[in-house]
Design a protein around this motif. Structure first.
Motif, short mmCIF file in Angstrom:
data_model
loop_
_atom_site.label_atom_id
_atom_site.label_comp_id
_atom_site.label_asym_id
_atom_site.label_seq_id
_atom_site.Cartn_x
_atom_site.Cartn_y
_atom_site.Cartn_z
N TYR A 518 0.87 -1.18 0.00
CA TYR A 518 0.00 0.00 0.00
C TYR A 518 0.89 1.22 0.00
CZ TYR A 518 -3.85 -3.14 0.80
OH TYR A 518 -4.76 -4.15 0.65
N LYS A 526 -6.43 5.67 2.70
CA LYS A 526 -6.74 4.75 1.59
C LYS A 526 -7.62 3.64 2.13
CE LYS A 526 -3.15 4.80 -1.79
NZ LYS A 526 -2.50 3.99 -2.78
N VAL A 528 -8.51 -0.20 2.44
CA VAL A 528 -7.85 -1.51 2.36
C VAL A 528 -8.94 -2.57 2.48
CG1 VAL A 528 -6.32 -3.10 3.58
CG2 VAL A 528 -5.63 -0.71 3.23
N SER A 622 1.20 -7.28 4.47
CA SER A 622 1.62 -6.46 3.34
C SER A 622 2.43 -5.28 3.86
CB SER A 622 0.39 -5.97 2.58
OG SER A 622 -0.31 -7.08 2.07
N LEU A 624 3.27 -1.17 4.16
CA LEU A 624 2.74 0.19 4.12
C LEU A 624 3.91 1.11 3.81
CD1 LEU A 624 0.61 0.33 7.39
CD2 LEU A 624 -0.27 0.22 5.04
N GLN A 652 -1.48 2.17 -7.21
CA GLN A 652 -1.19 2.59 -5.84
C GLN A 652 -0.73 4.05 -5.77
OE1 GLN A 652 -1.40 1.25 -2.77
NE2 GLN A 652 -2.43 -0.58 -3.53
#
Ligand SMILES: [Zn+2]
Length: 839
Positions: A518, A526, A528, A622, A624, A652
């Motif tokens: 991300y 954002k 998710v 994931s 960031l 992204q």
């Protein structure tokens, strides 16, 4: 004589071939071959570096012509390669290539082994390879495989002197040479001797290259001292030459695009002795490969010879009494050859093969069908076992058992010819049974190796099945034959017909994040998404996201109730980066069960027609990344090649990305895109580019920006050798050291200043490699803007070419963006955005 004491050993040993074995019985020709092979106690281990390095024809020849137990030890699983099938990379690609090797071995009759080495990408020399792998770790694994497999002869694919090119190749040969000297030495890797004994193979050979049109002739002085084998030999039982079988096996390497043409006629291969006593005519000279090799083995050998000689393909069941006698005779074989005290590697191997031969001669089918493809720790699943005897031999179905089920009822019945007996069991999976995650992926890897805690798993190609079942048959002579089969799930695909996968143990609920990275180019929140799949939670669960403390999540947690197994749900969370400054960290979805147990696993389903379907679980979450990135333009057209995740990375940072279809390339107005980007290997895989490349160049001429990522020159040339407006030459040159310094040749160039100012730290933290398939010659109308090189090599400015053409910009770039962007390398985002922003 009852042989229940072998039950535990068989549990372990029968697993390798079990999935394939339960699908079909051997036909009469294969049975004839299998019976002959039962009488050969010799073995060979082939050693190379990657999936697809192996000489498939030689493995087919050794296994089916010489009837030897034949293994292929690949140093790694090919994790670092490129994937022509889909977008799996890294460990997922390694898993696909592992299964492709197993598919090839099912065709050529070999067995498959690996070390813990990771394929970390191209390596130019064995010193670098050994430093990254850890020489002692991988040598230990080669020694371990030799001690466990106990080969008579070891054969390397590559020379130790570097002509094999890739550092992994040369390292594989060097390790084979060292292991040959070490495996028999009890002072080396003594911790292994808890499980295995030392083993000294007899000879070590290097398999010289002789494939291709420039095949070496037998009278060539360079092979005067070499031994040779003819891999073009025809096997009348199989109706194929070994070179033909090899082509079929190699065509299993579909992720590499290695479909191979079948070759017929004599194909000589040459072998140079590297260690061991000289041999005049044959690699296996002076090695006893009969049952007499073991004290007391003559009787088993004699009976098996009789079985093979008297085999009647019209009535294979007539051979059964001899085979059952041989089963008994194997009990009497001593385990004390003078050169290997206390161990006889062959008894369990031959028992496994003999059980298969008995199954084949009786036409016995054992079908184990689970009610689903997945079960959770602590869960239950019904399994039906159907056993069918298609002979008049009086077999009795004695037991159908699983260590996870209550004893079956209704067995102890005679198996009448062609009358199936079905037994139903309920498997109760223990709460603490690990998931079916491939064993080498259970712990985070180091830079060069997988981390495997259980020594006995090291070397195995894949996990032993999670839920094995044992079926035992008796005859009226008091012989007990055991079969171990994994529980499988079958389903019907409308196109592919019946498909089978192993029953897998899975987490109760999996949670997949919508992206691996991300990227926050600004301090804006954002969304998710979290995709949940319920495999077995019956009570409500709580789902939350775990992030660094200076990041914010809304909502904090979400209660979820599933009403059915297999149900999927999508949740949405808003993630807000810190207001000020740059920040990176991990984001992980957490599912808390009612019991308080917390799960952090996403699931990836790998399903291609040429390999068995399987699931992989990831627990890493994931990335960031909050880094300022400015962009120009909004709309990008992307021409996907063999598959990469660059479009997701562009999204992204705020681009609207359209994947261009063949029809789009032919008909759409490209003028609406601020930039068009071609994906990795697009000029290898997208045939349409042959006719539409001119349109892409027209788009540039009219003011567009075209960014062409690397395509490869091997194994197939590019569809258009130089697809730019002016000529350039793509080579196989690469820069493999990911830390190799990068020099900005034109630091004032727009590519380093607009819209993002590039600084030296933007080249930090790269993964795998700098770039591949660099150009080495170009028309003067191209500018080169940066250069890099591996240690000790000359500077390579051909990794990126920039040219103005008409009103637009054309860029060819060999830098490995397709690896850096999915890995979340912040500098690579800035550099790549500058490429698509170039005007
Ligand atoms: Zn290779």
């Amino acid at each position: 004589m009852k042989t229940i004491r072998n039950l535990v050993a068989l549990f372990v040993l029968c697993l390798a071939s079990a999935l394939a074995a339960q699908q079909k019985s051997l036909d009469a020709a294969q049975l004839q071959l299998a019976l002959r092979k039962l009488n050969v106690l010799g073995s060979a281990l082939y050693v190379a570096a990657h999936p697809d390095d192996e000489n498939t024809a030689l493995i087919a020849y050794l296994s089916n012509e010489r009837l030897l137990r034949t293994g292929y030890l690949s140093m790694n699983r090919g994790d670092g390669g490129q994937n022509l099938l889909g977008n799996e990379k890294g460990e997922l690609l390694g898993l696909i290539r592992t299964q492709e090797l197993l598919a090839a071995r099912r065709i050529d009759g070999g067995e498959q082994f690996f070390t813990r080495a990771l394929d970390f990408g191209f390596s130019k020399n064995p010193q670098e390879t050994m430093a990254i792998w850890g020489h002692d770790t991988i040598l230990a694994d080669v020694v371990w495989t030799i001690r466990r497999f106990q080969p008579d002869v070891i054969i390397t694919r590559f020379p130790t002197t570097g002509e094999g090119g890739h550092g992994h190749h040369t390292a594989s040969a060097i390790l084979a040479v060292e292991a040959f000297k070490t495996a028999g030495d009890a002072t080396k890797f003594p911790e292994q001797l808890k499980y295995v004994t030392t083993w000294q193979p007899k000879r070590l050979f290097f398999n010289r290259f002789s494939f291709g049109p420039q095949a070496i002739k037998p009278d060539d002085p360079s092979v005067a001292k070499s031994l040779h084998l003819d891999l073009g030999t025809f096997n009348p039982l199989l109706g194929r030459a070994y070179s033909e079988i090899a082509a079929e096996g190699r065509s299993m390497h579909k992720s590499q695009g290695f479909g191979a043409a079948e070759r017929r006629g004599s194909i000589l291969n040459y072998f140079d002795l590297l260690d061991g006593p000289p041999a005049k005519a044959d690699l296996f000279e002076g090695i006893d490969q009969s049952w007499s090799r073991y004290a007391g083995g003559e009787l088993a050998g004699k009976i098996l010879q009789q079985a093979s000689d008297s085999f009647d393909p019209k009535a294979p069941a007539k051979t059964l009494p001899l085979l059952l006698q041989a089963w008994e005779a194997m009990d009497r074989v001593g385990a004390r050859p003078e050169w290997a005290p206390n161990v006889n590697p062959w008894i369990e191997v031959k028992r496994r093969d003999l059980a298969e031969a008995i199954r084949g001669c009786a036409g016995i089918s054992i079908d184990v069908a689970a009610g689903d493809s997945a079960v959770v720790p602590g869960g239950e699943i019904p399994v039906s076992v159907t056993v069918l005897n298609r002979s008049d031999y009086p077999f009795i179905l004695q037991t159908v058992a699983s260590r996870y089920a209550n004893p079956s009822k209704g067995v102890g019945r005679k198996l009448e010819n062609n009358q199936p007996i079905k037994t139903d069991l309920t498997i109760k999976v223990p709460e603490d049974l690990p998931t079916s995650q491939p064993y080498w992926l259970r712990n985070p890897a180091t830079k060069g190796t997988f981390v495997v805690a259980d020594q006995q798993l090291i070397g195995l190609a894949e996990n032993p099945p999670s839920i094995p079942l044992v079926v035992s048959l008796d005859d009226n002579q008091m012989h007990t034959i055991l079969f171990t089969v994994p529980a499988v799930f079958r389903w019907t695909d409308a196109v592919l017909g019946e498909r089978v996968r192993n029953l897998e143990v899975v987490p109760a609920v999996t949670a997949n994040l919508g992206a691996h990275v991300y990227f926050f180019p600004e301090a804006q929140p954002k969304n998710v998404t979290v995709s949940l799949k319920n495999f077995g939670a019956t009570d409500p669960v709580t789902v939350r996201l775990l992030v660094p403390s200076d990041w914010k999540i809304d909502p904090i947690s979400v209660p979820v109730t599933f009403t059915a197994k297999g149900e999927e749900k999508r949740l949405m969370f808003a993630v807000t980066p810190p207001l000020k400054g740059e920040s990176t960290g991990a984001i992980t979805a957490e599912v808390e069960l009612k019991s308080g147990k917390k799960l952090h696993e996403g699931v990836t389903n790998i399903d291609y027609p040429h390999i068995p379907a399987q699931r992989v679980f990831d627990g890493g979450g994931s990335k960031l990344i909050r880094v300022d990135v400015k962009k120009r333009g909004t709309h990008i057209g992307y021409v996907m090649g063999s598959g990469d995740e660059v479009p997701e990375a562009l999204r992204q940072v705020g681009y609207d990305v359209t994947l261009l279809t063949d029809t789009d390339l032919e008909r759409a107005d490209l003028g609406k895109y601020d930039a068009v980007v071609t994906g990795v290997r697009a000029y290898n895989t997208r045939q349409i580019l042959k006719t539409t490349n001119a349109k892409l160049l027209d788009y540039v001429k009219a003011g567009g920006t075209l960014v062409v990522q690397y395509s490869s020159t091997s194994p197939q040339p590019m569809l258009i050798p130089a697809p730019g407006p002016y000529p350039f030459k793509v080579t196989s040159d690469r820069v493999t050291v990911e830390e190799a310094p990068v020099t900005l040749l034109k630091p004032d160039h727009a590519l380093f200043n607009v819209p993002n100012k590039i600084v030296s730290k933007d080249f930090d933290g790269w993964v795998q490699e700098r770039g591949l398939y660099f150009t080495n010659a170009w028309d003067p109308q191209y500018e080169t803007v940066m250069a890099t090189n591996d240690p000790g090599e000359e500077s390579k400015p051909g990794g990126e070419l920039f040219a103005r053409y008409g009103k637009g910009v054309y860029i060819y770039t060999s830098y490995a963006w397709f690896r850096q962007l999915p890995a979340g390398v912040p500098g690579a985002y800035k550099l790549f955005v500058n490429l698509v922003s170039a005007r």
